[in-house]
Design an enzyme around this catalytic site. Structure first.
Site, mmCIF file in Angstrom:
data_model
loop_
_atom_site.group_PDB
_atom_site.id
_atom_site.type_symbol
_atom_site.label_atom_id
_atom_site.label_comp_id
_atom_site.label_asym_id
_atom_site.label_seq_id
_atom_site.Cartn_x
_atom_site.Cartn_y
_atom_site.Cartn_z
ATOM 1 C CB CYS A 47 31.637 -37.890 -41.527
ATOM 2 S SG CYS A 47 30.926 -36.980 -42.913
ATOM 3 C CG ASN A 48 28.002 -34.038 -37.896
ATOM 4 O OD1 ASN A 48 27.317 -34.131 -36.897
ATOM 5 N ND2 ASN A 48 29.254 -33.596 -37.844
ATOM 6 C CB CYS B 46 30.287 -29.930 -40.501
ATOM 7 S SG CYS B 46 31.628 -30.369 -41.651
ATOM 8 C CG HIS C 184 35.839 -30.473 -42.503
ATOM 9 N ND1 HIS C 184 35.204 -31.664 -42.747
ATOM 10 C CD2 HIS C 184 36.982 -30.488 -43.250
ATOM 11 C CE1 HIS C 184 35.927 -32.372 -43.614
ATOM 12 N NE2 HIS C 184 37.002 -31.689 -43.930
HETATM 13 N N1 DGL Z 1 33.165 -33.493 -42.044
HETATM 14 C C1 DGL Z 1 31.928 -33.817 -42.639
HETATM 15 C C2 DGL Z 1 30.764 -33.689 -41.654
HETATM 16 O O1 DGL Z 1 30.945 -33.829 -40.466
HETATM 17 C C3 DGL Z 1 31.537 -33.334 -43.986
HETATM 18 C C4 DGL Z 1 32.326 -32.380 -44.802
HETATM 19 C C5 DGL Z 1 32.057 -32.598 -46.281
HETATM 20 O O2 DGL Z 1 32.716 -33.482 -46.825
HETATM 21 O O3 DGL Z 1 31.176 -31.941 -46.843
HETATM 22 O O4 DGL Z 1 29.644 -33.486 -42.038
#
Ligand code: DGL
Length: 292
Positions: free
Chosen positions: A103-104, A213, A215
């Site tokens: 997760c970034n 991100c 996602h």
């Molecule tokens: N998947 C997460 C990232 O890489 C963050 C998504 C979220 O929860 O806002 O930043």
């Protein structure tokens, strides 16, 4: 394992380079059969997990989706730091031999604190600004990420260190991670959000777009469709997998599993099953797990 972490003993690892830890004797380092823990705010980290499993098929993985607190992108840095450390410590207590922060946003807020708190190898990820600089011809780079990631000192440093002579279009994408999970990558809501978020990069003639991100790789094709042909999209799954392999090899921790995958959520497993199936293409049993 718990004992090892508590005593601050590390198994001959040099990656984090602090000298406050004793080197464990060889017999204490037989942790190869333990799983590698991977966590994210939700199911974005599955895009990283896919790359990890491809590169390291002889490893077992424990994937934790902190669904109850999705989205991380709208939370404060203090919250994310405390939550990140709590999760990391609980994963080590559970027996993780290494941790991937998939997760970034969690990395930006908590990577240093997590590294200081646990004594197993930690792989964190950050938006691929550095490789984007190497790839761009137009000198314009797009970065799609959460609000929290873009506001972080770590991101400012990353751009300052590597992209000072480039134009960086940093676009926060509030609502996108939740919409991908709740409505699906092909939903009308995701399409509307992408129209808004991708337009500035296309207008500025960015020729590399960083998926900052975990996602967003779920909607990579939809992003590519909104950019001119030939635009490069960058995600970080593969480099993270290589870094994890290097750290495991350096610590004599490589191999020893059977490719087993356990998935857990801090939310309701029933509401996560269908989303995992839709995104990951595997019908997995999901556990409820509360880090403590
Ligand atoms: N998947 C997460 C990232 O890489 C963050 C998504 C979220 O929860 O806002 O930043």
């Amino acid at each position: 394992m718990v004992g090892l972490a508590r005593m601050g003993i590390r198994c001959g690892l040099s990656a984090d380079n602090d000298n406050n830890h004793a080197i464990a004797p060889f017999w204490m380092c037989r942790m190869t059969s333990h799983p590698i823990a991977v966590f994210d705010s939700g199911l974005g980290g599955l895009t990283v997990l896919r790359a990890l499993r491809e590169r390291l098929p002889q490893e077992d993985f424990f994937y934790f989706a902190d669904t109850r607190f999705l989205p991380y992108g709208d939370r404060t840095e203090v919250f994310l730091r405390e939550r990140g450390v709590l999760i990391a410590e609980a994963l080590v207590k559970r027996g993780a031999k290494a941790l991937v922060i998939a997760c970034n946003t969690a990395t930006a807020a908590a990577a240093e604190a997590i590294r200081a708190a646990i004594a197993v190898p930690v792989v964190a990820l950050e938006p691929g600004v550095k490789p984007a600089v190497a790839l761009t011809s137009s000198g314009v780079i797009g970065v799609l990420a959460t609000t929290r990631t873009l506001a972080s000192e770590r991101f400012q440093r990353l751009v300052g260190n590597h992209a000072n002579h480039h134009r960086v279009i940093a676009q926060a994408c509030p609502g996108l991670a939740e919409a991908i999970e709740a409505e699906g990558p092909d939903s009308a809501q995701v399409a509307t959000l992408l129209d808004t978020f991708v337009a500035p990069m296309a207008a500025a003639a960015a020729d590399v777009v960083v998926l900052g991100c975990t996602h967003y790789p779920w909607v990579a094709a939809a992003i590519a469709r909104r950019m001119p042909p030939g635009t490069t999209l960058l995600d970080t799954g593969e480099p993270v997998a290589r870094q994890l392999e290097r750290l495991l090899a350096a610590g004599n921790l490589l191999g020893g599993g059977t490719g087993r995958l356990t998935v857990a959520t801090s939310g309701a497993p029933a509401s996560v099953v269908a989303t995992v199936d839709r995104l990951f293409g595997e019908k997995l049993k999901i556990e409820h797990w509360e880090p403590r």
